[in-house]
Design a protein around this motif. Structure first.
Motif, PDB file in Angstrom:
ATOM      1  N   ASN A  79       0.833  -1.208   0.000  1.00 62.10           N
ATOM      2  CA  ASN A  79       0.000   0.000   0.000  1.00 62.10           C
ATOM      3  C   ASN A  79       0.866   1.256   0.000  1.00 62.10           C
ATOM      4  O   ASN A  79       0.543   2.239  -0.665  1.00 62.10           O
ATOM      5  CB  ASN A  79      -0.948  -0.009   1.203  1.00 62.10           C
ATOM      6  N   LYS A 128       2.024   1.887  -3.343  1.00 59.34           N
ATOM      7  CA  LYS A 128       0.861   1.932  -4.253  1.00 59.34           C
ATOM      8  C   LYS A 128       0.880   0.791  -5.277  1.00 59.34           C
ATOM      9  O   LYS A 128       0.584   0.967  -6.459  1.00 59.34           O
ATOM     10  CB  LYS A 128       0.773   3.288  -4.950  1.00 59.34           C
ATOM     11  N   SER A 156      -6.140  -3.246  -5.894  1.00 61.19           N
ATOM     12  CA  SER A 156      -7.325  -2.710  -5.223  1.00 61.19           C
ATOM     13  C   SER A 156      -8.406  -2.354  -6.242  1.00 61.19           C
ATOM     14  O   SER A 156      -8.113  -2.054  -7.397  1.00 61.19           O
ATOM     15  CB  SER A 156      -6.975  -1.422  -4.461  1.00 61.19           C
ATOM     16  N   ARG A 157      -9.643  -2.327  -5.735  1.00 64.06           N
ATOM     17  CA  ARG A 157     -10.816  -1.953  -6.533  1.00 64.06           C
ATOM     18  C   ARG A 157     -10.772  -2.656  -7.895  1.00 64.06           C
ATOM     19  O   ARG A 157     -10.764  -2.055  -8.929  1.00 64.06           O
ATOM     20  CB  ARG A 157     -10.887  -0.440  -6.709  1.00 64.06           C
ATOM     21  N   GLN A 170      -6.846   0.292  -8.796  1.00 60.48           N
ATOM     22  CA  GLN A 170      -6.042   1.146  -7.919  1.00 60.48           C
ATOM     23  C   GLN A 170      -4.903   0.336  -7.301  1.00 60.48           C
ATOM     24  O   GLN A 170      -4.956  -0.895  -7.291  1.00 60.48           O
ATOM     25  CB  GLN A 170      -6.908   1.677  -6.772  1.00 60.48           C
ATOM     26  N   MET A 203      -3.887   1.054  -4.100  1.00 60.50           N
ATOM     27  CA  MET A 203      -3.947   1.296  -2.659  1.00 60.50           C
ATOM     28  C   MET A 203      -5.408   1.320  -2.230  1.00 60.50           C
ATOM     29  O   MET A 203      -6.271   1.727  -3.007  1.00 60.50           O
ATOM     30  CB  MET A 203      -3.331   2.662  -2.383  1.00 60.50           C
ATOM     31  N   VAL A 204      -5.674   0.855  -1.004  1.00 52.48           N
ATOM     32  CA  VAL A 204      -7.054   0.881  -0.534  1.00 52.48           C
ATOM     33  C   VAL A 204      -7.134   1.725   0.744  1.00 52.48           C
ATOM     34  O   VAL A 204      -6.248   1.639   1.603  1.00 52.48           O
ATOM     35  CB  VAL A 204      -7.573  -0.570  -0.330  1.00 52.48           C
ATOM     36  N   GLN A 205      -8.153   2.579   0.809  1.00 48.38           N
ATOM     37  CA  GLN A 205      -8.348   3.376   2.027  1.00 48.38           C
ATOM     38  C   GLN A 205      -8.645   2.426   3.188  1.00 48.38           C
ATOM     39  O   GLN A 205      -9.475   1.532   3.046  1.00 48.38           O
ATOM     40  CB  GLN A 205      -9.547   4.328   1.861  1.00 48.38           C
ATOM     41  N   GLY A 206      -7.992   2.637   4.314  1.00 52.73           N
ATOM     42  CA  GLY A 206      -8.255   1.793   5.484  1.00 52.73           C
ATOM     43  C   GLY A 206      -7.475   0.491   5.468  1.00 52.73           C
ATOM     44  O   GLY A 206      -7.836  -0.463   6.147  1.00 52.73           O
ATOM     45  N   TRP A 207      -6.370   0.455   4.679  1.00 52.75           N
ATOM     46  CA  TRP A 207      -5.583  -0.783   4.617  1.00 52.75           C
ATOM     47  C   TRP A 207      -5.032  -1.174   5.986  1.00 52.75           C
ATOM     48  O   TRP A 207      -4.747  -2.343   6.236  1.00 52.75           O
ATOM     49  CB  TRP A 207      -4.450  -0.671   3.589  1.00 52.75           C
ATOM     50  N   GLU A 208      -4.927  -0.197   6.887  1.00 52.77           N
ATOM     51  CA  GLU A 208      -4.406  -0.511   8.231  1.00 52.77           C
ATOM     52  C   GLU A 208      -5.292  -1.540   8.936  1.00 52.77           C
ATOM     53  O   GLU A 208      -4.818  -2.283   9.788  1.00 52.77           O
ATOM     54  CB  GLU A 208      -4.334   0.761   9.095  1.00 52.77           C
ATOM     55  N   THR A 249     -12.569  -3.945   4.146  1.00 51.70           N
ATOM     56  CA  THR A 249     -11.463  -3.528   5.015  1.00 51.70           C
ATOM     57  C   THR A 249     -11.718  -3.928   6.472  1.00 51.70           C
ATOM     58  O   THR A 249     -11.670  -3.104   7.380  1.00 51.70           O
ATOM     59  CB  THR A 249     -11.230  -2.008   4.891  1.00 51.70           C
TER      60      THR A 249
END
Ligand code: SF4
Length: 344
Positions: free
Chosen positions: A251, A254, A258-259, A263, A265-270, A329
């Motif tokens: 992530n 990048k 994802s998606r 993409q 990177m994904v939002q909320g990968w943490e 996520t």
């Protein structure tokens, strides 16, 4: 040449017969390891233009020259066939304990030919092949099928089983072959080919050991590798976090699929990282035989609607497939989906 049994087992499912084939020394010299042997046999014996789910398509299991030796990372088997997913050359690999049992049966390759008229469980050992009816196993998920297959061969001590779940039986073109409750030959739809042959599972056992040309050199090599592994930061991180450690790395650069591949990177990968896994689950390291790395993780969900669910995994690929590509996520939900896939 040492390291091989120089024998291949051919099992004819249609009439429940089998025979051994000697493999010339030059083949082992010219083709590299189990992958070379599997590819050689497939190209030599698979007729061109066949339907991958037809009886003519061969399903070939192979082992390499260091399987069931002390060398780290050697407990693996390969599967070779024509893929029902791509229509092309198929290879897939898995680890766990089963490869050791496969090796002790004393064959470099086991080839399934034809189609069984009714479901079968095969027992392959250094004494030959037994054909067990498997109507009662057909329909079981992979976890249960493996347990029941191993119970069926109760006399053998060190044994391992490869099985398919309902997806393989129903010829789903990306179905897997499973072993050791959580290990899979997961690529190219090899489980569908096994299902098309009417084989629910294969149990391996025996007492054959492969000959090593220079055992003392292997011993020194293994010792040196283990010492280096003890101090190596990468190896230690792998042991603690396993493949999920890649979620953060990919992530950040990048490169995390994802998606649905749109993409990096994904939002909320943490929330789906290795750290999240350690926070949300009780995680225990698990290793293939003689592996100091122990990259596998047995994870038990600690809370929420999946509390108590225990799986081997999830691996990085599962996290990116559900977490990245499908944008889920929550590591606990990924574990839930992982469990369903493993059973199928
Ligand atoms: S535990 Fe992991 S690193 Fe060790 S042999 Fe098995 S798959 Fe490879």
């Amino acid at each position: 040449m040492k390291g091989f049994f120089k024998k291949v087992l051919r099992i004819h499912l249609g009439d429940r017969s089998y025979r051994e084939e000697e493999i010339p020394e030059e083949v082992y010299a010219n083709y590299l390891g189990g992958k070379g042997l599997g590819t050689y046999l497939l190209l030599r014996d698979n007729p061109p233009g066949i339907d991958p789910l037809s009886p003519q398509n061969l399903l070939i299991f192979t082992l390499g020259p260091i399987t069931d030796t002390a060398i780290w990372g050697s407990s693996r088997y390969g599967v070779f066939t024509k893929s029902p997913l791509t229509g092309l050359y198929a290879e897939s690999y898995a680890g766990g304990k089963a490869p050791e049992a496969m090796s002790r049966a004393g064959y470099d390759a086991v080839i399934l030919e034809g189609r069984a008229p009714s479901p079968l469980l095969l027992e392959v050992s250094d004494k030959g092949v037994l054909f067990h009816g498997a109507e009662d196993l057909w329909g079981l998920d992979a976890y249960e099928a493996e347990v029941r297959a191993l119970e069926r061969v109760e006399s053998a001590e060190r044994k391992g089983a490869l099985v398919i779940g309902p997806a393989g039986e129903r010829l789903v073109r990306f179905a897997v072959i499973a072993n050791d409750r959580g290990r899979q030959a997961g690529r190219t739809g090899v489980g569908a080919v096994m299902g098309s042959k009417g084989v629910k599972g294969i149990v391996f056992h025996g007492s054959r050991r492969r000959e090593i040309a220079k055992p003392s050199l292997v011993g020194d090599f293994v010792k040196e590798l283990r010492e280096r592994g003890r101090q190596d930061r990468g190896a230690l991180a792998y042991k603690r976090y396993g493949t999920p450690q890649l979620v953060a790395i990919m992530n950040q650069v990048k490169g995390f699929p994802s998606r649905y591949w749109h993409q990096g990177m994904v939002q909320g990968w943490e929330r789906i990282s290795a750290e999240a896994l350690l926070e949300e689950c009780r995680v225990r390291a698990k290793a293939c035989p003689r592996c100091f790395m122990a990259c596998a993780k047995v994870s038990e969900v600690l809370g929420g609607r999946h509390k108590g669910l225990k799986i081997e995994g999830p691996e990085y690929e599962t996290i990116y497939a559900f977490g990245g590509l499908c944008l889920i996520t929550d590591i606990k939900e990924i574990i839930y989906l992982n469990d369903i896939c493993d059973r199928l």
